[in-house]
Structures are given as structure tokens and as C-alpha cells.
Design an enzyme around this catalytic site. Structure first.
Site, PDB file in Angstrom:
ATOM      1  N   THR B  12       0.802  -1.223   0.000  1.00 28.78           N
ATOM      2  CA  THR B  12       0.000   0.000   0.000  1.00 28.78           C
ATOM      3  C   THR B  12       0.834   1.273   0.000  1.00 28.78           C
ATOM      4  OG1 THR B  12      -0.098  -0.123   2.418  1.00 28.78           O
ATOM      5  CG2 THR B  12      -1.920  -1.111   1.210  1.00 28.78           C
ATOM      6  N   GLY B  13       2.133   1.162   0.231  1.00 25.42           N
ATOM      7  CA  GLY B  13       2.988   2.358   0.260  1.00 25.42           C
ATOM      8  C   GLY B  13       3.281   2.868  -1.140  1.00 25.42           C
ATOM      9  N   SER B  41      -4.779  -2.544   6.693  1.00 21.13           N
ATOM     10  CA  SER B  41      -5.150  -2.489   5.271  1.00 21.13           C
ATOM     11  C   SER B  41      -5.789  -3.784   4.777  1.00 21.13           C
ATOM     12  CB  SER B  41      -3.915  -2.204   4.419  1.00 21.13           C
ATOM     13  OG  SER B  41      -3.347  -0.957   4.763  1.00 21.13           O
ATOM     14  N   ARG B 100      21.275  -4.935   2.984  1.00 17.48           N
ATOM     15  CA  ARG B 100      22.108  -4.436   1.884  1.00 17.48           C
ATOM     16  C   ARG B 100      23.594  -4.708   2.055  1.00 17.48           C
ATOM     17  NH1 ARG B 100      19.198   1.362   1.499  1.00 17.48           N
ATOM     18  NH2 ARG B 100      17.273   0.702   0.465  1.00 17.48           N
ATOM     19  N   CYS B 129      17.839   4.657  -2.760  1.00 15.15           N
ATOM     20  CA  CYS B 129      17.377   5.382  -3.949  1.00 15.15           C
ATOM     21  C   CYS B 129      18.433   6.354  -4.490  1.00 15.15           C
ATOM     22  CB  CYS B 129      16.074   6.117  -3.656  1.00 15.15           C
ATOM     23  SG  CYS B 129      16.085   7.051  -2.110  1.00 15.15           S
ATOM     24  N   GLN B 156      17.051  15.842  -2.557  1.00 18.27           N
ATOM     25  CA  GLN B 156      16.185  14.673  -2.501  1.00 18.27           C
ATOM     26  C   GLN B 156      14.715  15.031  -2.267  1.00 18.27           C
ATOM     27  OE1 GLN B 156      19.730  12.143  -0.462  1.00 18.27           O
ATOM     28  NE2 GLN B 156      17.804  11.025  -0.603  1.00 18.27           N
ATOM     29  N   SER B 159       9.131  12.302  -1.716  1.00 20.07           N
ATOM     30  CA  SER B 159       8.670  10.917  -1.810  1.00 20.07           C
ATOM     31  C   SER B 159       9.591   9.941  -1.091  1.00 20.07           C
ATOM     32  CB  SER B 159       8.545  10.498  -3.282  1.00 20.07           C
ATOM     33  OG  SER B 159       9.808  10.542  -3.906  1.00 20.07           O
ATOM     34  N   LYS B 214      25.383   5.719   2.948  1.00 17.16           N
ATOM     35  CA  LYS B 214      24.958   4.659   2.024  1.00 17.16           C
ATOM     36  C   LYS B 214      25.652   4.771   0.677  1.00 17.16           C
ATOM     37  CE  LYS B 214      20.465   4.034   4.226  1.00 17.16           C
ATOM     38  NZ  LYS B 214      19.035   4.410   4.240  1.00 17.16           N
ATOM     39  N   ARG B 236      17.115  17.289   1.865  1.00 16.28           N
ATOM     40  CA  ARG B 236      15.722  17.164   1.413  1.00 16.28           C
ATOM     41  C   ARG B 236      15.280  18.500   0.820  1.00 16.28           C
ATOM     42  NH1 ARG B 236      13.670  12.324   0.983  1.00 16.28           N
ATOM     43  NH2 ARG B 236      13.856  11.778   3.169  1.00 16.28           N
ATOM     44  N   HIS B 243      14.765  12.665  -7.275  1.00 17.75           N
ATOM     45  CA  HIS B 243      16.007  13.088  -6.629  1.00 17.75           C
ATOM     46  C   HIS B 243      16.946  13.679  -7.686  1.00 17.75           C
ATOM     47  CE1 HIS B 243      14.725  11.213  -3.045  1.00 17.75           C
ATOM     48  NE2 HIS B 243      15.574  10.222  -2.935  1.00 17.75           N
TER      49      HIS B 243
END
Lengths: 337, 337
Positions: B12-13, B41, B100, B129, B156, B159, B214, B236, B243
Site C-alpha cells: 500500500t505504500g 489495510s 544491503r 534510492c 532529494q 517521496s 549509504k 531534502r 532526486h
């Protein structure tokens, strides 16, 4: 105390209006005040310290009897009138880029190179807004370690394109909020709301913009550092009037994070806002309508090679104030003193 | 052609919804499809290829008979269910950061290190991302010259904080347009509209955020370049879902601007948008809802010292698509093939 007859050239723009406010705030000893603009604005009224002042058309005769001109006009207007003002005995602090690299014209940030004011021959240039904001932030570190190289990415506000830029961003945000299509942009090449435009100024033959080259060219002159190397990427962002900059520095000598923070905390014109544990760092909303440059996110450059001395930081400053009007009025005060 | 039973964990995201769209667009051979989410949900309906699918609560039994799991949930949910899915014989392509850096888990960008997919033991991690977007842009140049060092400043989009981040930015813009005060932020630490927030993730002891680290940690693993040094500043910005990144590269060997442009123009997943004379450069509005990473502003790093080989560029990419869902579905397709 002696007073000075002051003319503001381009008084109706965002920077011109801010200069009036800064003259009042900084208690500049204003004698007669002339507000000069285009014939379109002549006859209109602006306020200074609560009193009405009638705007005059900028013409040669308008500079008669003027001691100090604050130039807030575009290059072509500056080139038309600054020599006239000098001829008539006035000193101009000029915010256009027309005279900044002229070897006969000092380029001054009072916190960085105040000594250069005395070298003027009737013109002192006010540096580019992003250059002022970045150099106020890094100058205390330059004194510690000697900056060899800067890699800078800017996040520049709409106000850099003047009142038209501010109104355009506001209008676009309102239309997006209303679900309406955004009108064709005029102040910027593309829509700015919800977007980023990686171009400010025209491109040179190697692909840098004029705005990007100012950080190196003006930085070398202001810091008296002819070998300073600056790689700048200038980006317009949907923020109203504060510029922000991500800066990575390489020094001649090691500068510790602690020493950097101490120097920044003690530096005039700088407010150190650097407490990650409290989520304290500079943000453009917080520097809006402030004279200080906020500096934070000071940390080691973890990408520096062994033997390279690097730091990274983030700074924000009001583009209309310290990026333009505040700096010009500070210079005018040094002239008066 | 064989079909695969697919489960989307966190359907749902923003990323989960986009994964469904990417499965349809990329013609993934979906057999049975399970949409898994929280109990809140469960029972609600989502659409896949025009058909209703009832959302199920994510529970161990939900993974019975599943071949491929697309993970679009937070770390704690991933850590709860990914081992269960593996136990039951499914392969998970997981978008959380939980696995990761696990040496037993390949971390894959199909345009960069497709060969690593084959090394999986039931889990393949989808990179961060900003890391995906930056590495798709620089990988063609890494092949030419060998990247030693990256200095990156990001811009960024909202979202990155999911649907809540998008709604919060929209709401703030609407309130500003209406002249109303902005409500206390929830998705972000501070107001994002007309502002910039130079923090994404928590801070480490030397002052870098988790998001900033990251790029180096995941970049080293993806490029198989253990000595890669990356200095990243993550910010942000008030942009919806793309981005952008300003990247300065130092290479082992010289890479000319011309060779770089040629390599980028030929690279899969990249669209070279780099014609300054036509004001053509990547912008986040233009990459919105696009799978390609747009790259431009390619130019010599004029701050590089003699003997250093440097280039600077600017790239943009949709955070929800290539930054997350598109990349995960590409990996799933490689598994299916």
C-alpha cells in the site's frame, strides 16, 4: 557627527528596498536621501524611517551633491551612471557585476577583506550573493588552514531573480495548490515550484555558468588567493530568499573539526548552528531576513586522500540581506567611518 | 512461458503501489499475486492490470507457495518476514536497508552489476534510492576511468519519506498559498515547503547521516570497489518525487568530456540531456514518472589539481521508480529469466 548624502540607484527592486531598511537598521548617518529608479517609477513614494521620499528618475544631474551611491541596478544601468557619480565626486558601492573584477575596484566583504576598502578610486564592488555567503562561512577556516580548493553545490533562492522571481514562485505554488496549470515562466527559464533548475547565468565554452565562475573569480580576488581552485554547481531551488551551499574544502594545513567549530563560533557575521544530536543545522527558512550566515554540518571530508586536509560544511544566508544589501551598507558605513 | 507467484510486501505504500505498476509495464509473468500489508489495510482492494486484488495481512502463512517477494516495507517488517519467505523457498528482492551490506546478499543495480544476481541465497537487496540514481549515472564513466573519489551533494524529493512525505509537502504548499500557517510537520523534522532540510537519516559519531554513508558503503559493494571514497551531503528539497545529485568525480585515468558524453549516451537506463546552448539539462520535473536517469552538465572539474582527472555532472531520477520499484522489478525479471 558628519552626515552623508546618499543615493540608492535602483531603489524599487528587492535589493534597493532592503538597502533602505539596512541604512535605517545600521544607523547610517544619512543626510539627504535620493531614491533613483527608471522614469516609470519616478514620482512614486517610498518610505525611509517613516518619512515619504519621492522617487526620482536616474539621470546625470541626480548625482549632484551625492556623497555615497548604493548601486542596486543591473550592469547596464551601473555602467551608465557609476562613472557619472564618480566624476561628480561620489563613491559608489555597486552591487552589479560590472566592476567586480576591475583591478582598479576593490571587491569587499567586510568580515573578510575590510582593508581593501581603503584602496578605492570612487567605486567599491559588492560581490555576488552566493560568493558572499560562501566566503563569510569559509573565511574563518581559510585563516586556519589556507584553502586550496573548494567544491561547492549551491541551493539558490528565487530572490536571486529579484521581485519578479519571488512573485513567480509564489504564483506557481498557488496554482499547483489550486490544481491549476502553472503559467509560462518569465523570471526563470522553467517552472521553479516543485522543481530545480541547474542553471544560473549563461554558459561558457567549457560548460560552467557565469554564476558558477563567480565563486572562483571573485573568491580569488577577495581572499587574495590567486591559486584558489573552485568547482561550483549553481542550482535554483524553490525557496524564497535564502541561499544554501554544500561546501567541501581542501586545505594547505590540517584543520580539525573542533578548531573549525571554534573559529566559526567566534567569527563576526557567522552563527554556528551545528548540533546534530539536537537536529540543529542551518536551514534557509531560519536565515530568512537575518544578517548572519548560519554554518553547520561541519565534519571531516571522509573522501580526502591521505595527506589531503579536508572539511565539509553546509551554510545558509539571506540572499537579499547579507548576499547584497547588508554587505553594501556595511561597506558604506566603513566609508563613513 | 513459466509464470511466478509474486507477493508484494508493503503493497500500500508509495513504492509498493509503484511495484504493481512496474510489474504490469515490464510484462512480468505474474501467476498468483498476493498484496501483503498491515492488518489495518487487510481486506481493502487494490487493482492490478484492471483486476481487483484483496489485500492480505502479512503473516508467515501468506508466503506459502510464493516464488518471488518484492519487499517494499521498512527494515523491521523486512527482518520479520524475509527470513520466513526464504525458509518457504521464495526469493525476496528487498527494498529495505536491512540486508544491503550483508556479505551473503547481493546488492544489485541491473545496469551496473547484473552478474551479482546469480550469487543470491534467497535474498537480493535493492540499493538506496540516491545510490541507485547516482551510480546509474556514473557507472559508464567508472568503466572508462575508474572512479577513485566522489563528492556528492543531493537534492532529494519528498517521496523519499513515502506517501506521508508527499502529502505533507502538498499540504504545506496549499497553506502557504492560502496565507495560512503551516501545520506542525510529521513526515519531516521541519517544514519542507520553501525550505531545505540538510538531514536524511540519523547522524553517526563523525557527523555524517546514515543516508550519506549509504552512497559510499553501498557504492563500494555494487561497484566492487573497496577503496572508493565518497563524501556525500544529503539534503531534502521541496520537490515531489525525483532526486537530483551534483557529483564531482576523480578518476584513476583521464576521461575526456567527449568520451564521457559518448559513454553516457550509449548507456542503458541513462538519458543524456546535455545541451547548454539549448538550455537542456536534467530537471526533476522532467524525470518524474520516468524510468531513465537523466544526466547532464557534464564538464571538466576545473578545481582538479594537475595530474588529477576530474569531471563534474548533474543527474536526476524518479525516486519511486528507478530509485526503488523499477530497479526491484528489473531484478525480479532477471530472476525469472
Amino acid at each position: 557627527m558628519r552626515s552623508y548624502n546618499v543615493a540608492v540607484l535602483g531603489a524599487t527592486g528587492a535589493v534597493g528596498q532592503q538597502m533602505l531598511q539596512c541604512l535605517a537598521e545600521q544607523d547610517f548617518p544619512v543626510g539627504n536621501l535620493k531614491l533613483l529608479a527608471s522614469s516609470r517609477s519616478a514620482g512614486k513614494i517610498m518610505q525611509f524611517k517613516g518619512e515619504d521620499v519621492v522617487i526620482e528618475e536616474a539621470r546625470d544631474e541626480a548625482f549632484d551633491g551625492v556623497d555615497i551611491v548604493l548601486g542596486a541596478a543591473e550592469n547596464n544601468i551601473a555602467e551608465r551612471f557609476v562613472p557619472v557619480a564618480r566624476e561628480k565626486g561620489a563613491v559608489t558601492v555597486d552591487n552589479s557585476s560590472a566592476y567586480r573584477l576591475d583591478p582598479d575596484v576593490p571587491l569587499v566583504i567586510p568580515e573578510v577583506n575590510p582593508e581593501d576598502v581603503a584602496k578605492h578610486n570612487g567605486i567599491i564592488a559588492n560581490p555576488n550573493c552566493a560568493t558572499i555567503i560562501g566566503l563569510v562561512a569559509v573565511n574563518p577556516l581559510h585563516k586556519l588552514g589556507g584553502i586550496k580548493r573548494m567544491v561547492v553545490s549551491t541551493y539558490q533562492a528565487a530572490s536571486g531573480a529579484g521581485v519578479g522571481g519571488l512573485r513567480e514562485l509564489e504564483s506557481q505554488m498557488a496554482r499547483i495548490a489550486a490544481g491549476e496549470p502553472v503559467e509560462d515562466p518569465k523570471a526563470f527559464a522553467y517552472q521553479l515550484a516543485c522543481n530545480l533548475i541547474p542553471q544560473i547565468g549563461g554558459f561558457d565554452e567549457v560548460g560552467y555558468t557565469s554564476e558558477e565562475m563567480k565563486m572562483q573569480n571573485e573568491g580569488r580576488k577577495i581572499l587574495h588567493a590567486a591559486d584558489l581552485r573552485v568547482n561550483c554547481t549553481c542550482v535554483r531551488v524553490p525557496v524564497m530568499r535564502s541561499h544554501s551551499e554544500s561546501i567541501t574544502l581542501e586545505f594547505e594545513r590540517e584543520v580539525s573539526v573542533e578548531a573549525a567549530r571554534e573559529a566559526l563560533a567566534a567569527a563576526p557575521g557567522v552563527k554556528l548552528v551545528d548540533d546534530p544530536s539536537a537536529l540543529a543545522y542551518p536551514m534557509p527558512l531560519d536565515t530568512t531576513d537575518q544578517d548572519d550566515i548560519f554554518v553547520g554540518r561541519v565534519r571531516e571530508d571522509i573522501s580526502a586522500a591521505p595527506g589531503q586536509h579536508g572539511l565539509t560544511l553546509w551554510c545558509c544566508g539571506d540572499q537579499i540581506r547579507k548576499g547584497a544589501a547588508t554587505n553594501a551598507v556595511q561597506i558604506a558605513k566603513m566609508l563613513a567611518e
